[in-house]
Design an enzyme around this catalytic site. Structure first.
Site: not given
Ligand code: GAR
Length: 206
Positions: A97, A114
């Site tokens: 956060i 997100h």
């Molecule tokens: C993604 O799905 C993103 O949308 C999510 O974390 C993942 C990261 O994947 N983010 C959240 O949930 C933020 N609230 P990545 O490291 O492969 O990009």
């Protein structure tokens, strides 16, 4: 009010796998996104995304966040981003956060992605909660970061169907394909200066 980041230099923040970062970096390398990556910052030392950034020859920075006062961590983060002249901060799986120290330093210049159709399912365990709730569609959202978690004006969304035999993993994988597509599109839109903020709506000037 028109939104215009001061330059096309991205400060990417990540905590994990980094597939959204990789999609953005690939789009930049291929000339599909006109931007430069100023720095890739992670609060997790062994985040695979940080290693991927190193392999690509990008500047990386590990800023430990454990047991740190949020405002202190964010002050260091702002200094690091300013030192590299980042004009747009891109949260790519940054699982922390952020405080007003960061949002005040980069007004309308921080994006987050997100894996749900916000304002539905903010927070964690998003796909499991979507399945449990029984929604028939979910998706991905790119939005500006404000003081409230997973809130802030929406720049782009993509919808995916939820199938009867989905698991959190299968739904997450379908959503991730869309994340990789819309994040670069949203970055390009914001950098182009075509976004206007009207209340909490983002309107695109054509
Ligand atoms: C993604 O799905 C993103 O949308 C999510 O974390 C993942 C990261 O994947 N983010 C959240 O949930 C933020 N609230 P990545 O490291 O492969 O990009």
């Amino acid at each position: 009010m028109r939104i215009q980041p001061k330059n096309r230099r991205l400060g990417i923040l990540l905590s994990g796998r980094g597939s959204n970062f990789e999609a953005i970096a690939d789009n930049i390398s291929a000339g599909r996104l006109n931007a430069a990556i100023a720095v890739v910052v992670s609060n997790i030392e062994n985040a695979p995304g940080l290693e991927s950034a190193r392999r690509r020859g990008l500047e990386t920075l590990f800023l430990p966040s454990r047991k740190r006062v949020r405002e202190e961590f964010d002050t260091e983060l702002v200094a690091a981003l300013n030192a590299r002249d980042a004009g747009l901060v891109v949260l790519a799986g940054f699982m922390r956060i952020v405080s007003s120290v960061l949002t005040d330093a980069f007004p309308y210049a921080i994006l987050n992605i997100h894996p749900a159709l916000l304002p539905a399912f903010p927070g964690l365990d998003v796909q499991a909660r979507a399945l449990e709730h029984g929604v028939k569609f979910s998706g991905a959202t790119v939005h500006f970061v404000t003081g409230t978690l997973d809130d802030g004006p929406i720049v782009r969304q993509a919808v995916v169907p939820v199938l009867d035999d989905d698991t959190p993993d299968s739904l997450g994988a379908r959503i991730l394909i869309e994340e990789h597509r819309i994040y670069s599109e949203a970055i390009e839109l914001v950098l182009s200066g075509r976004c206007e903020i009207d209340g909490r709506r983002i309107v695109i000037n054509h």
